[in-house]
Write an enzyme that holds these catalytic residues in place. Structure first.
Site, PDB file in Angstrom:
ATOM      1  N   ASN A   7      29.692  52.961  18.761  1.00  0.00           N
ATOM      2  CA  ASN A   7      28.631  53.523  19.594  1.00  0.00           C
ATOM      3  C   ASN A   7      27.365  52.713  19.307  1.00  0.00           C
ATOM      4  OD1 ASN A   7      26.713  55.107  20.827  1.00  0.00           O
ATOM      5  ND2 ASN A   7      27.414  57.042  19.927  1.00  0.00           N
ATOM      6  N   ARG A  93      31.287  53.013  23.549  1.00  0.00           N
ATOM      7  CA  ARG A  93      30.380  53.750  24.438  1.00  0.00           C
ATOM      8  C   ARG A  93      29.540  52.734  25.220  1.00  0.00           C
ATOM      9  NH1 ARG A  93      25.325  57.372  22.618  1.00  0.00           N
ATOM     10  NH2 ARG A  93      24.636  57.959  24.696  1.00  0.00           N
ATOM     11  N   HIS A 182      23.919  60.782  29.163  1.00  0.00           N
ATOM     12  CA  HIS A 182      24.423  61.706  28.136  1.00  0.00           C
ATOM     13  C   HIS A 182      25.733  62.363  28.568  1.00  0.00           C
ATOM     14  CE1 HIS A 182      20.068  62.284  26.511  1.00  0.00           C
ATOM     15  NE2 HIS A 182      20.733  61.509  25.675  1.00  0.00           N
ATOM     16  N   ARG A 243       9.449  58.913  25.695  1.00  0.00           N
ATOM     17  CA  ARG A 243       9.484  58.690  27.148  1.00  0.00           C
ATOM     18  C   ARG A 243       8.751  59.805  27.878  1.00  0.00           C
ATOM     19  NH1 ARG A 243      15.819  57.987  27.476  1.00  0.00           N
ATOM     20  NH2 ARG A 243      15.821  57.285  25.328  1.00  0.00           N
ATOM     21  N   GLU A 388      29.939  62.737  20.255  1.00  0.00           N
ATOM     22  CA  GLU A 388      30.312  61.774  21.303  1.00  0.00           C
ATOM     23  C   GLU A 388      31.466  60.886  20.846  1.00  0.00           C
ATOM     24  OE1 GLU A 388      26.236  60.718  21.178  1.00  0.00           O
ATOM     25  OE2 GLU A 388      25.961  61.038  23.318  1.00  0.00           O
TER      26      GLU A 388
END
Ligand code: ADP
Length: 403
Positions: A7, A93, A182, A243, A388
């Protein structure tokens, strides 16, 4: 079957080695600060039953990071494997699959070439994702490798959600639309929620929130995405660590004319110097922000309030669009660990019948899974630590088993 999951983030590489389908975690590790001019890269990993090893390393880039991970797996002093050939498949990923990759893709020269064409859609992440894939493909060409895309879970999102109300040819000619991110995390928490609620996903209306440094929220209706907060890029939507989230684009030419910033400067500031960092003035870490709130820091309080307010607005919108929800799910570093944020999100919602159990809420943090709604509440509130890498391992195992 031994499956390695990689990942890669813009400055990190995380890995987990699983024995599937038993889902036994054999080893895991993380290299941080890759390519950071100000901080030394650090490699933390754990093999089998050995203790954690944490070393500063001279890792220069992601290619090098992959080599370090593969070396650590076969390290003669406590490595998990004797030979890399024990690995039967590798799952990677990948942040953006556009509308081209709507399901996991087996790595080949052709799929890598297609991924390279998507680089401009996620310039911070795609190049490092692809470098890691290429390096593994070079070192271990005979092992099945599978790319898993954060955008694939959005394949069923309706056009009325994914289109922006902008000139139609922007979409047709340039693929300007909402993609959503996501997705791997949402797939994991939704499937876990379905088990906990003892109902199939096809029957459920869910609002899932992934609140980490990057933060998003997605509404699911009967197994398909109804709407999501991140858009063409992961910049849109909720207020995040650095962000801005949603923002009036008309500010951009105004600021350029007033400040002399370039367009690139402003986009960089919206990505890296906005959100919690900008408002709190003390960085993006929600733990520090909450501590500072308790100490009376008014900017930290404002950042906390803005974060919660934005999240409530989206939850409210999705609750209405879905016509109610069976569950609201929290995951990601903040979602999993911050009772303060969760409690503030559900304040004064008695008229909607959504009530948090304050005691349960306080007890669920640090990798715990559980319900935090009051028993009277028909909408369940769930905290589910995301995984994940395990989701990627499951999907990679499926691909490998069907070969
Ligand atoms: P990323 O998006 O980088 O994967 P994570 O999901 O690891 O991020 O989330 C990181 C964020 O989680 C940190 O910025 C921190 O604010 C938050 N966090 C972690 N632990 C806690 C805690 N106990 N209370 C509040 N926030 C926390």
């Amino acid at each position: 079957m031994i499956i390695l999951v990689l990942n890669s983030g813009s400055s990190s590489l995380k890995y987990k080695l699983f024995n599937m389908p038993d889902e036994e975690l054999i080893s895991s590790g993380l290299i941080e600060n890759i390519g950071d001019a100000h901080k030394k890269p650090v490699f933390t990993y754990q093999n089998l039953s050995h203790g954690k090893i944490r070393n500063e390393t001279a890792c220069k880039d992601h290619r090098h990071a992959v080599e370090l991970v593969l070396d650590a797996l076969t390290d003669t002093t406590g490595g998990s494997l004797i030979n890399l050939k024990e690995i039967k498949a590798i799952g990677h990923r990948v942040v953006h699959g556009k509308d081209i990759f709507t399901e996991p893709a087996v790595i080949s020269d052709d799929s890598i070439a297609k991924m390279k064409k998507l680089t401009e859609l996620a310039p911070l992440h795609m190049p490092v994702n692809i470098v890691c894939i290429e390096e593994c493909y070079k070192i271990l060409p005979s092992i099945t490798q599978v790319a898993h895309f954060d955008t694939s879970y959005y394949a069923g999102m309706p056009e009325f959600s994914y289109l922006y109300p902008v000139p139609y040819d922007w979409h047709k000619q340039y693929s300007v639309r909402r993609y959503g991110f996501h997705g791997i995390s949402y797939q994991y928490v939704n499937e876990t929620a379905s088990l906990l609620l003892r109902r199939p996903l096809s029957e459920l209306k869910l609002i899932s929130t992934h609140l980490g440094n990057g933060a998003s929220i997605t509404a699911f209706s009967h197994g398909l995405v109804l709407d999501t907060s991140m858009g063409f890029t992961p910049l849109e939507g909720l207020m995040m660590g650095t962000r801005a989230g949603y923002f009036d684009p008309a500010v951009i030419p105004y600021l350029i004319s007033k400040t002399g910033y370039s367009l690139e400067d402003i986009i960089k500031k919206l990505n890296n110097e906005s959100g919690l960092t900008a408002i709190s003035g003390i960085g993006r870490d929600m733990r520090s922000i909450i501590d500072a709130c308790k100490g009376g820091n008014s900017r930290a309080r404002l950042a906390f309030d803005m974060f919660v307010h934005t999240l409530r607005k989206y939850i409210g919108a999705y609750f209405f669009s879905l016509g109610g929800a069976d569950a609201i799910i929290f995951t990601g570093g903040i979602g999993e660990n911050s009772p303060e944020v969760r409690e503030a999100v559900f304040e004064n919602l008695l008229p909607l019948g959504i009530i948090i159990d304050k005691k349960a809420n306080l007890s669920i943090k640090g990798s715990k899974t559980g319900f935090i709604n009051s028993p009277l509440c028909s909408t369940k509130i769930l905290v589910i630590p995301t995984n994940e890498e395990l989701m990627i391992a499951r999907e990679t195992w499926k691909v490998k088993s069907n070969q």
